[in-house]
Design an enzyme around this catalytic site. Structure first.
Site, PDB file in Angstrom:
ATOM      1  N   ARG A 123     -31.547  19.428 -42.110  1.00 41.20           N
ATOM      2  CA  ARG A 123     -30.734  20.577 -41.721  1.00 41.20           C
ATOM      3  C   ARG A 123     -29.278  20.221 -41.463  1.00 41.20           C
ATOM      4  O   ARG A 123     -28.366  20.828 -42.026  1.00 41.20           O
ATOM      5  CB  ARG A 123     -31.331  21.243 -40.469  1.00 41.20           C
ATOM      6  CG  ARG A 123     -32.611  22.013 -40.709  1.00 41.20           C
ATOM      7  CD  ARG A 123     -32.354  23.341 -41.423  1.00 41.20           C
ATOM      8  NE  ARG A 123     -31.455  24.196 -40.686  1.00 41.20           N
ATOM      9  CZ  ARG A 123     -31.823  25.026 -39.711  1.00 41.20           C
ATOM     10  NH1 ARG A 123     -33.089  25.082 -39.328  1.00 41.20           N
ATOM     11  NH2 ARG A 123     -30.957  25.793 -39.102  1.00 41.20           N
ATOM     12  N   ARG A 161     -32.591   2.387 -35.072  1.00 44.66           N
ATOM     13  CA  ARG A 161     -32.935   1.542 -33.933  1.00 44.66           C
ATOM     14  C   ARG A 161     -33.390   0.196 -34.483  1.00 44.66           C
ATOM     15  O   ARG A 161     -33.933   0.127 -35.591  1.00 44.66           O
ATOM     16  CB  ARG A 161     -34.041   2.192 -33.105  1.00 44.66           C
ATOM     17  CG  ARG A 161     -33.602   3.464 -32.391  1.00 44.66           C
ATOM     18  CD  ARG A 161     -34.669   3.951 -31.429  1.00 44.66           C
ATOM     19  NE  ARG A 161     -34.329   5.250 -30.859  1.00 44.66           N
ATOM     20  CZ  ARG A 161     -33.554   5.418 -29.786  1.00 44.66           C
ATOM     21  NH1 ARG A 161     -33.056   4.355 -29.185  1.00 44.66           N
ATOM     22  NH2 ARG A 161     -33.298   6.628 -29.333  1.00 44.66           N
ATOM     23  N   LEU A 195     -29.782  11.921 -30.368  1.00 44.64           N
ATOM     24  CA  LEU A 195     -30.727  11.082 -29.637  1.00 44.64           C
ATOM     25  C   LEU A 195     -31.383  11.894 -28.515  1.00 44.64           C
ATOM     26  O   LEU A 195     -30.985  13.037 -28.254  1.00 44.64           O
ATOM     27  CB  LEU A 195     -29.978   9.882 -29.054  1.00 44.64           C
ATOM     28  CG  LEU A 195     -29.264   8.997 -30.085  1.00 44.64           C
ATOM     29  CD1 LEU A 195     -28.374   7.970 -29.386  1.00 44.64           C
ATOM     30  CD2 LEU A 195     -30.271   8.317 -30.996  1.00 44.64           C
ATOM     31  N   HIS A 239     -27.551  10.848 -24.483  1.00 46.14           N
ATOM     32  CA  HIS A 239     -26.356  11.521 -24.989  1.00 46.14           C
ATOM     33  C   HIS A 239     -25.073  10.975 -24.371  1.00 46.14           C
ATOM     34  O   HIS A 239     -24.119  10.632 -25.081  1.00 46.14           O
ATOM     35  CB  HIS A 239     -26.454  13.026 -24.746  1.00 46.14           C
ATOM     36  CG  HIS A 239     -27.435  13.699 -25.635  1.00 46.14           C
ATOM     37  ND1 HIS A 239     -27.715  15.052 -25.553  1.00 46.14           N
ATOM     38  CD2 HIS A 239     -28.220  13.222 -26.635  1.00 46.14           C
ATOM     39  CE1 HIS A 239     -28.630  15.361 -26.463  1.00 46.14           C
ATOM     40  NE2 HIS A 239     -28.942  14.274 -27.128  1.00 46.14           N
ATOM     41  N   LYS A 262     -26.805  19.325 -27.917  1.00 47.32           N
ATOM     42  CA  LYS A 262     -26.892  19.778 -26.540  1.00 47.32           C
ATOM     43  C   LYS A 262     -28.228  19.317 -25.943  1.00 47.32           C
ATOM     44  O   LYS A 262     -29.184  19.092 -26.695  1.00 47.32           O
ATOM     45  CB  LYS A 262     -26.700  21.306 -26.444  1.00 47.32           C
ATOM     46  CG  LYS A 262     -27.752  22.121 -27.218  1.00 47.32           C
ATOM     47  CD  LYS A 262     -28.966  22.432 -26.373  1.00 47.32           C
ATOM     48  CE  LYS A 262     -30.186  22.512 -27.242  1.00 47.32           C
ATOM     49  NZ  LYS A 262     -31.372  21.941 -26.600  1.00 47.32           N
ATOM     50  N   ARG A 318     -39.768  16.079 -25.785  1.00 43.33           N
ATOM     51  CA  ARG A 318     -39.379  17.130 -24.844  1.00 43.33           C
ATOM     52  C   ARG A 318     -40.261  17.148 -23.599  1.00 43.33           C
ATOM     53  O   ARG A 318     -39.917  17.774 -22.598  1.00 43.33           O
ATOM     54  CB  ARG A 318     -39.429  18.495 -25.535  1.00 43.33           C
ATOM     55  CG  ARG A 318     -38.428  18.678 -26.669  1.00 43.33           C
ATOM     56  CD  ARG A 318     -38.644  20.011 -27.359  1.00 43.33           C
ATOM     57  NE  ARG A 318     -37.679  20.254 -28.416  1.00 43.33           N
ATOM     58  CZ  ARG A 318     -37.832  19.828 -29.669  1.00 43.33           C
ATOM     59  NH1 ARG A 318     -38.903  19.109 -29.991  1.00 43.33           N
ATOM     60  NH2 ARG A 318     -36.924  20.105 -30.581  1.00 43.33           N
ATOM     61  N   ASP A 351     -33.674  22.136 -22.845  1.00 46.48           N
ATOM     62  CA  ASP A 351     -33.856  22.288 -24.288  1.00 46.48           C
ATOM     63  C   ASP A 351     -33.573  23.732 -24.685  1.00 46.48           C
ATOM     64  O   ASP A 351     -32.426  24.101 -24.912  1.00 46.48           O
ATOM     65  CB  ASP A 351     -35.265  21.839 -24.689  1.00 46.48           C
ATOM     66  CG  ASP A 351     -35.404  21.701 -26.203  1.00 46.48           C
ATOM     67  OD1 ASP A 351     -35.890  22.668 -26.819  1.00 46.48           O
ATOM     68  OD2 ASP A 351     -35.025  20.668 -26.771  1.00 46.48           O
ATOM     69  N   THR A 380     -30.820  31.957 -35.321  1.00 46.93           N
ATOM     70  CA  THR A 380     -31.401  32.362 -36.591  1.00 46.93           C
ATOM     71  C   THR A 380     -31.496  31.215 -37.594  1.00 46.93           C
ATOM     72  O   THR A 380     -30.722  30.259 -37.549  1.00 46.93           O
ATOM     73  CB  THR A 380     -30.563  33.509 -37.188  1.00 46.93           C
ATOM     74  OG1 THR A 380     -31.155  33.961 -38.385  1.00 46.93           O
ATOM     75  CG2 THR A 380     -29.137  33.062 -37.473  1.00 46.93           C
TER      76      THR A 380
END
Length: 325
Positions: free
Chosen positions: A16, A35, A73, A78, A96, A162, A174, A252
């Site tokens: 994406r 990594r 990451l 971050h 974010k 997550r 998230d 979207t």
């Protein structure tokens, strides 16, 4: 040419984000960092774009042919890697949440100097979102009174970062970030206070859903909900003194037509916005900010406000009390 390096060679970034960067004129992904010990997997990512593979993130940051880095990451990494990238003289576009505290955003501000550092709230760059901002500014719904926002979708906890608290996991940091970002830009200010309630389904070690009220003073409020344990929903509504603006799919997909519904005393109408790739628009806007040296659409001041609200929501849910922001 803006030459990009990627820290975090995930499938989502390779399918994406990186292709979207390549579609922007004079932008290319030229390097991917693996990594240590995972060069082979990153090599498959890099091969799509004829990019170099570095064994380790530091090696990419030392690459003189990389101008900007995209950081994808885990949340807990971050800030450390954003700071290292800025110290290496690279512009930074970071997933974010940029940071889990306002104090950490201040550290990024101090390190940025003349470099561009931006938090990747990609939906803010979609033409649908730009049109909503125009409509709100036009006064068509009068003065904004109430914002309602919801973003949720079922997520399998198996192998999902997550759900790992040590990596900054949880629904609030998230999907929740998107939900409470809506009232922040819509009202254009920090709320006075927040009150939140979190739920951890099946004893999960992180919050799997949340609901909150944000008080902006003078009777202006936002009501938000978000989660991993129900869904899907991805909508928001801006209620004004003379009408409302509703977006049925705020976050979207790139191939999805967008519909904005406006209701006023004059009636009901819909505006349709063609499908667009918000990641491509984001990359183009970031590159323009780098080229011109002008502030990006999402500023570090915005990120500091977002982090402060996130912190307040977490504290309110922990204590069960209203939290002053």
């Amino acid at each position: 040419m803006l030459r990009w390096g990627v820290l975090g060679a995930t499938a989502f970034i390779s399918t994406r984000v990186a292709p979207a960067i390549h579609r922007v004129v004079d932008n290319r992904v030229v390097a991917v960092a693996a990594r240590p010990g995972r060069v082979e997997a990153s090599g498959r990512f890099a091969a799509q774009f004829d990019a170099r593979v570095h064994d380790g993130f530091e090696a990419l940051l030392n690459d003189s042919e990389v101008d900007a880095v995209y950081i994808a990451l885990p949340n807990s990494e971050h800030v450390p890697w954003t700071l290292r990238a800025l110290e290496a003289g690279k512009h930074v576009l970071c997933e974010k949440p940029l940071a889990l505290s306002a104090a950490d955003v201040e550290r990024v501000e101090a390190a940025a100097g003349g470099l561009t550092a931006m938090e990747a709230y990609w939906y803010r760059f979609h033409p649908q979102q730009r049109r909503v901002v125009e409509l709100l500014a036009s006064g068509v719904i009068g003065e904004l009174c109430v914002v309602r926002a919801a973003f949720a979708g079922l997520m399998d906890p198996v192998g999902n970062i997550r759900y790992l608290p040590e990596l900054g996991g949880g629904a609030t940091w998230d999907v929740g970030c998107y939900a409470f970002d809506v009232p922040l830009w819509a009202f254009g200010q920090t709320p006075v206070s927040v009150q939140a309630r979190f739920h951890s389904k099946d004893g999960a070690p992180v919050d799997t859903s949340g609901a909150a009220t944000l008080d902006f003073g003078d009777g202006r409020v936002a009501q938000i909900d978000y989660g991993f344990d129900y869904g899907p929903c991805a909508r928001y509504e801006l209620q004004g003194t003379h009408g409302s603006i509703a977006v049925r799919n705020a976050w979207t997909a790139p191939d999805e037509e967008c519909v904005i519904t406006i209701i006023t005393n004059d009636g009901h109408r819909e505006e349709r916005v063609p499908a667009a790739d918000a990641y491509e628009h984001q990359a183009a806007a970031f590159a323009e900010a780098v080229r011109t040296g002008t502030p990006p659409l999402v500023t570090l001041a915005d990120s500091k406000r977002t982090a402060r609200v996130g912190e307040a929501l977490v504290e309110s849910a922990r204590t069960g009390a209203v939290q002053v922001v």
